[in-house]
Design a protein around this motif. Structure first.
Motif, PDB file in Angstrom:
ATOM      1  N   TRP A 128      30.466  44.153  40.227  1.00  0.00           N
ATOM      2  CA  TRP A 128      30.148  44.374  41.635  1.00  0.00           C
ATOM      3  C   TRP A 128      29.231  43.268  42.178  1.00  0.00           C
ATOM      4  O   TRP A 128      28.192  42.956  41.598  1.00  0.00           O
ATOM      5  N   GLY A 129      29.623  42.696  43.290  1.00  0.00           N
ATOM      6  CA  GLY A 129      28.842  41.639  43.917  1.00  0.00           C
ATOM      7  C   GLY A 129      29.081  40.266  43.330  1.00  0.00           C
ATOM      8  O   GLY A 129      28.551  39.267  43.834  1.00  0.00           O
ATOM      9  N   ILE A 130      29.860  40.195  42.243  1.00  0.00           N
ATOM     10  CA  ILE A 130      30.142  38.918  41.588  1.00  0.00           C
ATOM     11  C   ILE A 130      31.594  38.509  41.852  1.00  0.00           C
ATOM     12  O   ILE A 130      31.858  37.482  42.457  1.00  0.00           O
ATOM     13  N   SER A 131      32.522  39.328  41.357  1.00  0.00           N
ATOM     14  CA  SER A 131      33.944  39.068  41.640  1.00  0.00           C
ATOM     15  C   SER A 131      34.659  40.317  42.137  1.00  0.00           C
ATOM     16  O   SER A 131      35.804  40.231  42.578  1.00  0.00           O
ATOM     17  N   TYR A 137      33.715  37.548  54.566  1.00  0.00           N
ATOM     18  CA  TYR A 137      32.830  36.581  55.198  1.00  0.00           C
ATOM     19  C   TYR A 137      31.717  36.141  54.255  1.00  0.00           C
ATOM     20  O   TYR A 137      31.263  34.991  54.299  1.00  0.00           O
ATOM     21  N   CYS A 138      31.269  37.056  53.395  1.00  0.00           N
ATOM     22  CA  CYS A 138      30.190  36.744  52.453  1.00  0.00           C
ATOM     23  C   CYS A 138      30.700  36.043  51.200  1.00  0.00           C
ATOM     24  O   CYS A 138      30.012  35.191  50.639  1.00  0.00           O
ATOM     25  N   HIS A 139      31.880  36.408  50.730  1.00  0.00           N
ATOM     26  CA  HIS A 139      32.343  35.935  49.423  1.00  0.00           C
ATOM     27  C   HIS A 139      33.735  35.315  49.427  1.00  0.00           C
ATOM     28  O   HIS A 139      34.126  34.679  48.440  1.00  0.00           O
ATOM     29  N   GLY A 140      34.497  35.505  50.487  1.00  0.00           N
ATOM     30  CA  GLY A 140      35.905  35.144  50.454  1.00  0.00           C
ATOM     31  C   GLY A 140      36.186  33.675  50.214  1.00  0.00           C
ATOM     32  O   GLY A 140      37.123  33.323  49.495  1.00  0.00           O
ATOM     33  N   TYR A 141      35.394  32.793  50.793  1.00  0.00           N
ATOM     34  CA  TYR A 141      35.642  31.354  50.653  1.00  0.00           C
ATOM     35  C   TYR A 141      35.613  30.927  49.194  1.00  0.00           C
ATOM     36  O   TYR A 141      36.383  30.057  48.776  1.00  0.00           O
ATOM     37  N   GLU A 142      34.728  31.536  48.405  1.00  0.00           N
ATOM     38  CA  GLU A 142      34.582  31.161  46.996  1.00  0.00           C
ATOM     39  C   GLU A 142      35.802  31.560  46.157  1.00  0.00           C
ATOM     40  O   GLU A 142      35.975  31.070  45.043  1.00  0.00           O
ATOM     41  N   PHE A 143      36.635  32.448  46.689  1.00  0.00           N
ATOM     42  CA  PHE A 143      37.839  32.872  45.967  1.00  0.00           C
ATOM     43  C   PHE A 143      39.114  32.484  46.730  1.00  0.00           C
ATOM     44  O   PHE A 143      40.162  33.081  46.527  1.00  0.00           O
ATOM     45  N   LYS A 144      38.989  31.495  47.594  1.00  0.00           N
ATOM     46  CA  LYS A 144      40.152  31.049  48.382  1.00  0.00           C
ATOM     47  C   LYS A 144      41.250  30.545  47.448  1.00  0.00           C
ATOM     48  O   LYS A 144      40.990  29.947  46.399  1.00  0.00           O
ATOM     49  N   ASN A 166      44.279  35.353  55.143  1.00  0.00           N
ATOM     50  CA  ASN A 166      43.978  34.036  55.687  1.00  0.00           C
ATOM     51  C   ASN A 166      43.340  33.121  54.641  1.00  0.00           C
ATOM     52  O   ASN A 166      43.280  31.907  54.826  1.00  0.00           O
ATOM     53  N   LEU A 167      42.854  33.723  53.531  1.00  0.00           N
ATOM     54  CA  LEU A 167      42.152  32.977  52.492  1.00  0.00           C
ATOM     55  C   LEU A 167      43.012  32.711  51.264  1.00  0.00           C
ATOM     56  O   LEU A 167      42.735  31.797  50.486  1.00  0.00           O
ATOM     57  N   THR A 168      44.041  33.512  51.055  1.00  0.00           N
ATOM     58  CA  THR A 168      44.904  33.338  49.898  1.00  0.00           C
ATOM     59  C   THR A 168      46.274  33.950  50.164  1.00  0.00           C
ATOM     60  O   THR A 168      46.380  34.969  50.864  1.00  0.00           O
ATOM     61  N   SER A 223      46.656  39.848  35.588  1.00  0.00           N
ATOM     62  CA  SER A 223      45.518  38.964  35.817  1.00  0.00           C
ATOM     63  C   SER A 223      45.147  38.907  37.298  1.00  0.00           C
ATOM     64  O   SER A 223      46.019  38.871  38.164  1.00  0.00           O
ATOM     65  N   PHE A 224      43.845  38.893  37.562  1.00  0.00           N
ATOM     66  CA  PHE A 224      43.309  38.696  38.908  1.00  0.00           C
ATOM     67  C   PHE A 224      42.063  37.840  38.801  1.00  0.00           C
ATOM     68  O   PHE A 224      41.400  37.803  37.750  1.00  0.00           O
ATOM     69  N   ASP A 225      41.711  37.185  39.902  1.00  0.00           N
ATOM     70  CA  ASP A 225      40.481  36.393  39.963  1.00  0.00           C
ATOM     71  C   ASP A 225      39.383  37.100  40.752  1.00  0.00           C
ATOM     72  O   ASP A 225      38.194  36.859  40.516  1.00  0.00           O
ATOM     73  N   ALA A 226      39.787  37.930  41.689  1.00  0.00           N
ATOM     74  CA  ALA A 226      38.822  38.646  42.520  1.00  0.00           C
ATOM     75  C   ALA A 226      39.450  39.933  43.021  1.00  0.00           C
ATOM     76  O   ALA A 226      40.678  40.020  43.159  1.00  0.00           O
ATOM     77  N   VAL A 227      38.600  40.917  43.290  1.00  0.00           N
ATOM     78  CA  VAL A 227      39.072  42.201  43.801  1.00  0.00           C
ATOM     79  C   VAL A 227      38.124  42.654  44.912  1.00  0.00           C
ATOM     80  O   VAL A 227      36.909  42.706  44.716  1.00  0.00           O
ATOM     81  N   TYR A 228      38.688  42.947  46.072  1.00  0.00           N
ATOM     82  CA  TYR A 228      37.902  43.533  47.155  1.00  0.00           C
ATOM     83  C   TYR A 228      37.923  45.053  47.012  1.00  0.00           C
ATOM     84  O   TYR A 228      38.972  45.641  46.703  1.00  0.00           O
ATOM     85  N   ALA A 229      36.772  45.672  47.252  1.00  0.00           N
ATOM     86  CA  ALA A 229      36.684  47.124  47.118  1.00  0.00           C
ATOM     87  C   ALA A 229      35.719  47.675  48.164  1.00  0.00           C
ATOM     88  O   ALA A 229      34.503  47.621  47.982  1.00  0.00           O
ATOM     89  N   PRO A 230      36.245  48.189  49.273  1.00  0.00           N
ATOM     90  CA  PRO A 230      35.375  48.802  50.291  1.00  0.00           C
ATOM     91  C   PRO A 230      34.940  50.201  49.848  1.00  0.00           C
ATOM     92  O   PRO A 230      35.531  51.204  50.230  1.00  0.00           O
ATOM     93  N   VAL A 231      33.899  50.259  49.021  1.00  0.00           N
ATOM     94  CA  VAL A 231      33.492  51.528  48.415  1.00  0.00           C
ATOM     95  C   VAL A 231      32.718  52.392  49.414  1.00  0.00           C
ATOM     96  O   VAL A 231      32.069  51.875  50.327  1.00  0.00           O
ATOM     97  N   PRO A 232      32.739  53.711  49.235  1.00  0.00           N
ATOM     98  CA  PRO A 232      31.904  54.581  50.071  1.00  0.00           C
ATOM     99  C   PRO A 232      30.426  54.407  49.729  1.00  0.00           C
ATOM    100  O   PRO A 232      30.083  53.792  48.700  1.00  0.00           O
TER     101      PRO A 232
END
Length: 302
Positions: A128-131, A137-144, A166-168, A223-232
């Protein structure tokens, strides 16, 4: 121990929003007490982005510089502690801490952030908070241009997919069960070549918090490099609600454009008040809260 001193303002929470509010108040010579537990929610995040002059620095670096600057204002006092309770008092508010101390302030600012509720997936919290991230906006560019998953379904998944696409172009939605997308939503995903995986996730395989693979409950891996998770989430502190502060439908402390709650003398700022979870937003709302509290004090005194 109860202090006899009455502070102009007590700020609960000493991260970006709380420090920003404190600076605005310190520059107006207000007596301010900042109570902070010292455990920020973004402590695992390796770098902070999308904040002018601080892009790429660690959250700790930014917070350390901020606190050093705020400490230059002699009317601001810091207390390391955990707030457990509070009540209305004739002078304003009494705030109690786990350490047994009681402080009195004329005004109160909540800058307490929120507590994320993680799904029962092995490896999730370590990433969490790493990948495993929440904000493009906070992290997306680093995983483009990298292979990316979005955990979610319904409107939230569609909205996040539109931003991340828009990023990948290597993007899949991970619904952890029946997707239940409407036909129009399915068409949008298909048109943008975004796949859907409905199988439940049981583990995130990682190295030092960086995602390598997802393991599904049917035994399949991908395999994945990043995962977005809009957690409650829930509020970090029950005190705002106990004092009567209204919450929004999403669970944030309800504030007006000046960061005022519905309770006289109580303000709130930072992640506890908005879905815009970023350092820049926290600093902005904290600055507004501090200025508005000072204005309210000034109007009462002048």
């Amino acid at each position: 121990m109860k202090e006899n001193r009455i502070y102009d303002v007590i700020i609960i929470g000493g991260s970006y929003a709380g420090l920003s509010a404190a600076m605005a108040l310190g520059r107006s010579l207000r007596d301010v007490l900042v109570i902070d537990s010292g455990i920020p929610c973004n402590r695992q995040t390796p770098h902070s982005h999308n904040f002018l002059t601080q892009d790429g620095k660690t959250p700790l670096e930014i917070a350390t510089i901020a606190k050093q600057q705020v400490e230059q204002y002699e009317s601001i006092i810091f207390e390391n502690g955990v707030v457990t309770d509070g009540r209305f008092a004739s002078e304003g508010f009494e705030i109690c801490t786990e350490e047994g101390n009681i402080y009195i302030g004329r005004k109160l600012i909540f800058a307490t952030g929120v507590k994320d509720i993680f799904p029962d997936i092995k490896g999730f919290s370590a990433c969490w908070g790493i990948s495993v991230i929440h904000c493009p906006y906070c992290h997306g560019y680093e995983f483009k241009h990298q292979k990316t998953g979005i955990i979610g379904k319904g409107d939230k998944a569609i909205h996040l997919s539109s931003l991340v696409h828009n990023l990948t172009d290597q993007l899949q939605v991970l619904t952890r069960g029946d997707a239940n997308f409407e036909e129009e939503q399915k068409d949008k995903l298909a048109k943008n070549q975004i796949g859907i995986i409905e199988t439940e996730i049981v583990e995130i395989v990682h190295k030092d918090g960086y995602v390598k693979q997802l393991v599904f409950d049917d035994g399949r891996t991908e395999s994945f490099d990043a995962v977005y998770a809009p957690v409650p989430f829930v509020q970090h502190l029950d005190l705002p609600v106990n004092l009567g502060c209204e919450l929004t439908e999403a669970g944030h402390i309800k504030v007006d454009n000046f960061q005022k709650t519905n309770i006289p003398g109580v303000f709130a700022c930072g992640d506890s008040t908005t879905m815009m979870r970023s350092v820049a937003s926290a600093v902005s709302t904290g600055n507004t809260a501090g200025a508005m509290v000072n204005m309210e004090l000034t109007q009462e005194e002048f």
